[in-house]
Scaffold this active site. Structure first.
Site, PDB file in Angstrom:
ATOM      1  N   ASN C 110       0.800  -1.215   0.000  1.00 35.83           N
ATOM      2  CA  ASN C 110       0.000   0.000   0.000  1.00 35.83           C
ATOM      3  C   ASN C 110       0.829   1.260   0.000  1.00 35.83           C
ATOM      4  O   ASN C 110       0.498   2.244   0.623  1.00 35.83           O
ATOM      5  CB  ASN C 110      -0.924   0.047   1.211  1.00 35.83           C
ATOM      6  CG  ASN C 110      -1.505  -1.300   1.480  1.00 35.83           C
ATOM      7  OD1 ASN C 110      -2.200  -1.827   0.637  1.00 35.83           O
ATOM      8  ND2 ASN C 110      -1.183  -1.888   2.606  1.00 35.83           N
ATOM      9  N   CYS C 111       1.959   1.212  -0.653  1.00 33.24           N
ATOM     10  CA  CYS C 111       2.800   2.389  -0.753  1.00 33.24           C
ATOM     11  C   CYS C 111       2.982   2.616  -2.242  1.00 33.24           C
ATOM     12  O   CYS C 111       3.448   1.735  -2.951  1.00 33.24           O
ATOM     13  CB  CYS C 111       4.134   2.094  -0.076  1.00 33.24           C
ATOM     14  SG  CYS C 111       5.113   3.535   0.197  1.00 33.24           S
TER      15      CYS C 111
END
Lengths: 124, 93, 112
Positions: C110-111
């Site tokens: 999730n980056c």
């Protein structure tokens, strides 16, 4: 990471054992994703999910990553509201004071309140 | 404010029991898939008395399950309506 | 599939984003090579962040995204280093992605 909308309150109810299936890990991944988007998160362990909190897990012996070690890092991800249902703990002879991570032991009624106050609830 | 709970497991799983512990008055409980096998026994459950009970007709028909009068049969379109009438839904699967 | 060639001619496989395919392949030399492909020369200030990341990953199995990375560095190396501006100077662009790549960790989830 910027949040485009106001954060939602999301409650995750984790009811599966740590290594018997992929569900516990999937739940943790969802929690981490939601945390990356700066949502307001509650994580609740119920039923067999409380086995994730068992101390002294060494899953290297089955080639798995230590799920409880990842759980212990949750405060770093700003996930601080972590609960375990007292009834589920006592039914499995787990002492809330000697778990792998610090959790708030709570009643089913308290979980009902968390659900009512949530925008979204995931159970797995 | 109310919640729609869906359960899709038989009594061999503790999903329904967990759901009943945290469901509160005014919530709805919909039995789907293998959850419909619990339709007749759920009515005896004290916590079930405060809930509105439903079962998905497609799933009861498929399994030859008949419903007690306290469990309302609904179809998929009504399932969608029901979901819209609640603030949130929880899938106990 | 891209790869990184070490001085002993050993080829280290990388994924499409330049992360190590096998985390066991990591060595200081690998980190140096990966860094130079990003036009970075690793100095003491970089190494201490990479050490913190590797220790954290060994302990928890997690690759931190930006916010947890800042908190982690603050805890381990002090508040003056646990700031995004400090990490941005060391690992320009996206510090969480870049530092985890050089530390031989998986891409943080999730980056983006």
């Amino acid at each position: 990471m910027s949040t485009l909308q106001s954060p939602k309150t999301i409650t995750f109810i984790s009811r599966s054992t740590p290594y018997g299936s992929g569900r516990a890990k999937a739940c943790l991944d969802m929690v981490l994703s939601a945390a990356a988007f700066e949502q307001k998160i509650n994580l609740v362990f119920m039923d067999d999910g409380v086995w994730q909190l068992q101390a002294a897990q060494k899953p290297k012996s089955i080639d798995a990553k230590d799920l409880s070690a990842a759980l212990s890092a949750l405060p770093l991800f700003d996930v601080n509201n972590i609960f375990a249902e007292s009834k589920s703990l006592s039914a499995r002879d787990l002492d809330p004071a000697s778990l792998a991570i610090g959790v708030k032991a709570c009643s089913a009624e308290a979980i009902a309140v968390l659900i009512r106050e949530s925008d979204v609830v995931y159970q797995l | 404010m109310s919640t729609l709970h869906t359960v899709n497991k038989t009594a061999a799983d503790d999903a329904l029991a967990a759901c009943l512990r945290v469901a509160t008055s005014g919530d709805s409980l919909l039995l789907i898939e293998d959850g419909v096998y619990q339709a007749s026994t759920i009515t005896g459950h004290p916590q079930a008395q405060v809930l509105k009970l439903f079962a998905l007709k497609e799933d009861t028909d498929a399994r030859g399950i008949s419903l007690p009068s306290s469990v309302t049969p609904i179809d998929y379109a009504q399932f969608v309506e029901l979901a819209c009438q609640h603030s949130r839904s929880v899938s106990w699967f | 599939m891209s790869q990184l060639l070490l001085h002993n001619h050993k080829a280290i496989p990388l994924d499409k984003d330049g992360y190590l395919r096998c985390l066991e392949d990591w060595s200081p030399e690998v980190a140096d090579k990966l860094a130079s492909s990003e036009s970075i020369t690793l100095l003491e200030a970089h190494w201490e962040v990479l050490d913190v990341l590797r220790e954290f990953y060994q302990r928890t199995g997690l690759s931190p995204a930006m916010r947890p990375l800042v908190k982690l560095v603050a805890t381990e190396l002090g508040a003056d280093k646990g700031r995004s501006i400090y990490l941005m100077k060391l690992f320009p662009g996206n510090p969480a992605l870049l530092a985890s790549k050089l530390a031989g960790l998986p891409r943080p989830t999730n980056c983006f």
